[in-house]
Design a protein around this motif. Structure first.
Motif, mmCIF file in Angstrom:
data_model
loop_
_atom_site.group_PDB
_atom_site.id
_atom_site.type_symbol
_atom_site.label_atom_id
_atom_site.label_comp_id
_atom_site.label_asym_id
_atom_site.label_seq_id
_atom_site.Cartn_x
_atom_site.Cartn_y
_atom_site.Cartn_z
ATOM 1 N N TRP A 34 0.921 -1.143 0.002
ATOM 2 C CA TRP A 34 -0.108 0.025 0.015
ATOM 3 C C TRP A 34 0.825 1.292 0.110
ATOM 4 N N ASP A 35 0.326 2.406 -0.408
ATOM 5 C CA ASP A 35 1.130 3.542 -0.681
ATOM 6 C C ASP A 35 1.845 4.104 0.757
ATOM 7 N N ALA A 36 0.999 3.751 1.802
ATOM 8 C CA ALA A 36 1.403 4.151 3.155
ATOM 9 C C ALA A 36 2.954 3.534 3.488
ATOM 10 N N ALA A 37 3.124 2.253 3.018
ATOM 11 C CA ALA A 37 4.084 1.616 3.188
ATOM 12 C C ALA A 37 5.403 2.237 2.333
ATOM 13 N N VAL A 38 5.134 2.649 1.386
ATOM 14 C CA VAL A 38 5.894 3.316 0.296
ATOM 15 C C VAL A 38 6.398 4.422 0.898
ATOM 16 N N VAL A 39 5.579 5.456 1.280
ATOM 17 C CA VAL A 39 5.897 6.551 1.851
ATOM 18 C C VAL A 39 6.535 6.489 3.383
ATOM 19 N N LEU A 40 6.312 5.665 4.141
ATOM 20 C CA LEU A 40 6.992 5.536 5.177
ATOM 21 C C LEU A 40 8.507 4.951 5.034
ATOM 22 N N CYS A 41 8.699 4.052 4.015
ATOM 23 C CA CYS A 41 10.027 3.682 3.562
ATOM 24 C C CYS A 41 10.967 4.939 3.188
ATOM 25 N N THR A 42 10.129 5.742 2.247
ATOM 26 C CA THR A 42 10.950 7.055 1.629
ATOM 27 C C THR A 42 11.196 8.001 2.840
ATOM 28 N N PHE A 43 10.336 7.890 3.725
ATOM 29 C CA PHE A 43 10.688 8.858 4.964
ATOM 30 C C PHE A 43 11.929 8.327 6.057
ATOM 31 N N LEU A 44 11.847 6.913 6.072
ATOM 32 C CA LEU A 44 12.828 6.405 6.870
ATOM 33 C C LEU A 44 14.240 6.666 5.958
ATOM 34 N N GLU A 45 14.147 6.447 4.694
ATOM 35 C CA GLU A 45 15.605 6.549 4.166
ATOM 36 C C GLU A 45 15.865 8.226 4.065
ATOM 37 N N LEU A 46 15.313 9.090 4.702
ATOM 38 C CA LEU A 46 15.594 10.358 4.415
ATOM 39 C C LEU A 46 16.445 10.556 5.786
ATOM 40 N N GLY A 47 16.231 9.827 6.748
ATOM 41 C CA GLY A 47 17.394 9.794 8.052
ATOM 42 C C GLY A 47 17.032 10.521 9.167
ATOM 43 N N SER A 48 15.692 11.137 8.978
ATOM 44 C CA SER A 48 15.299 11.880 10.038
ATOM 45 C C SER A 48 15.180 10.812 11.526
ATOM 46 N N ILE A 49 15.258 9.858 11.342
ATOM 47 C CA ILE A 49 15.196 8.794 12.487
ATOM 48 C C ILE A 49 16.498 7.880 12.623
ATOM 49 N N ALA A 50 16.920 7.993 13.515
ATOM 50 C CA ALA A 50 18.453 6.986 13.550
ATOM 51 C C ALA A 50 18.094 5.631 13.643
ATOM 52 N N LEU A 51 18.394 4.960 12.694
ATOM 53 C CA LEU A 51 18.108 3.548 12.492
ATOM 54 C C LEU A 51 19.193 2.413 12.693
ATOM 55 N N GLU A 52 20.445 3.043 12.438
ATOM 56 C CA GLU A 52 21.686 2.199 12.382
ATOM 57 C C GLU A 52 21.913 1.732 13.987
ATOM 58 N N GLY A 53 21.702 0.661 14.317
ATOM 59 C CA GLY A 53 21.890 0.104 15.428
ATOM 60 C C GLY A 53 20.654 -0.011 16.440
ATOM 61 N N SER A 54 19.759 0.477 15.857
ATOM 62 C CA SER A 54 18.569 0.558 16.684
ATOM 63 C C SER A 54 17.762 -0.740 16.636
ATOM 64 N N CYS A 55 16.845 -0.846 17.884
ATOM 65 C CA CYS A 55 16.052 -2.151 17.988
ATOM 66 C C CYS A 55 14.590 -1.776 17.590
ATOM 67 N N ALA A 56 13.929 -2.375 16.365
ATOM 68 C CA ALA A 56 12.823 -1.935 15.714
ATOM 69 C C ALA A 56 11.728 -3.072 15.823
ATOM 70 N N VAL A 57 10.441 -3.117 15.657
ATOM 71 C CA VAL A 57 9.443 -3.646 15.489
ATOM 72 C C VAL A 57 8.393 -3.171 14.597
ATOM 73 N N GLU A 58 8.174 -3.961 13.485
ATOM 74 C CA GLU A 58 6.836 -3.526 12.540
ATOM 75 C C GLU A 58 5.640 -4.283 13.032
ATOM 76 N N LEU A 59 4.606 -3.706 12.989
ATOM 77 C CA LEU A 59 3.188 -4.179 13.337
ATOM 78 C C LEU A 59 2.330 -4.202 12.098
ATOM 79 N N GLY A 60 1.840 -5.514 11.803
ATOM 80 C CA GLY A 60 0.907 -5.605 10.776
ATOM 81 C C GLY A 60 1.675 -5.460 9.329
ATOM 82 N N ALA A 61 2.754 -6.108 9.371
ATOM 83 C CA ALA A 61 3.830 -5.801 8.158
ATOM 84 C C ALA A 61 3.457 -6.177 6.838
ATOM 85 N N GLY A 62 2.488 -7.294 6.769
ATOM 86 C CA GLY A 62 1.824 -7.577 5.304
ATOM 87 C C GLY A 62 2.923 -8.164 4.555
#
Length: 219
Positions: free
Chosen positions: A48-76
């Protein structure tokens, strides 16, 4: 949750692309081939579009992902979790049991072995069996298009409350289709600070950032 179809789904614009057997994306310097299976799993097995937009947002780097511990809900299909892993997070990717095998196939097909070693695919039905997960044990909770069924809201809120600590960042990417979607945000605000951090007008997708309120804020 993810396996329950939207209302009047046959009238959704652009529905034909959801019936395609696969979709290809480019994120985190990787080409990602996502298998889709609308006929067998419905809305859980398409991007769905919401997933694509969220991936784009993550790629922008506003949220530090390197080394973080994440969980995705309703991943599809797993697209968001896959991208988060490629961007350096240790990710637990979850959905209801009927979708897990399909979800895992996409993860295995798109993540190199070294990335798979820090990625886990597991079943999670909101509000159930939460003791299998570490309470407040995640830096980041991700959800794309998981806010749409009113009857799931209490269990979704319970799950967010359980998985989050005061330092956890929750990112919810969604369209605001109905009044009930706004109602969910109001419910979320009772225990979390909530702000809109991104809006994609072309796809009409909002991204909301939520964090658990500190105890002193409620006193």
């Amino acid at each position: 949750m993810a396996l329950v179809p939207y209302e009047n789904q046959t009238s959704l614009p652009g529905l034909s692309k959801l019936h395609e057997s696969s979709a290809t994306f480019h994120f985190a310097k990787h080409q990602i081939h996502i298998r889709q299976d609308w006929k067998r799993l419905g809305v859980a097995a398409v991007v769905w579009d919401a997933a694509v937009v969220l991936c784009t947002f993550l790629e922008l780097g506003s949220i530090a992902l390197e080394g973080s511990c994440a969980v995705e809900l309703g991943a599809g299909t797993g697209l968001v979790g896959i991208v988060a892993a490629l961007l350096g997070a240790k990710v637990t990717i979850t959905d209801r049991e009927p979708a897990v095998e399909f979800l895992e196939s996409n993860v295995q097909a798109n993540l190199p072995l070294d990335f798979q070693a820090r990625t886990k695919v597991t079943e999670l039905t909101w509000g159930e069996g939460l003791d299998r997960f570490k309470p407040g044990g995640y830096d980041l909770v991700l959800g794309a298009d998981i806010v749409y069924l009113e009857e799931t809201f209490p269990d979704l809120l319970k799950t967010l409350e359980y998985l989050s600590s005061e330092r956890t960042v929750i990112l919810l990417s969604c369209r605001i289709r109905y009044e009930r979607d706004q109602d969910f945000l109001k419910m979320l605000q009772q225990g979390f600070t909530v702000e809109e951090v991104h809006y994609e007008p072309e796809r009409d997708v909002h991204i909301y950032k939520a964090q658990k309120r500190r105890v002193k804020e409620d006193l």
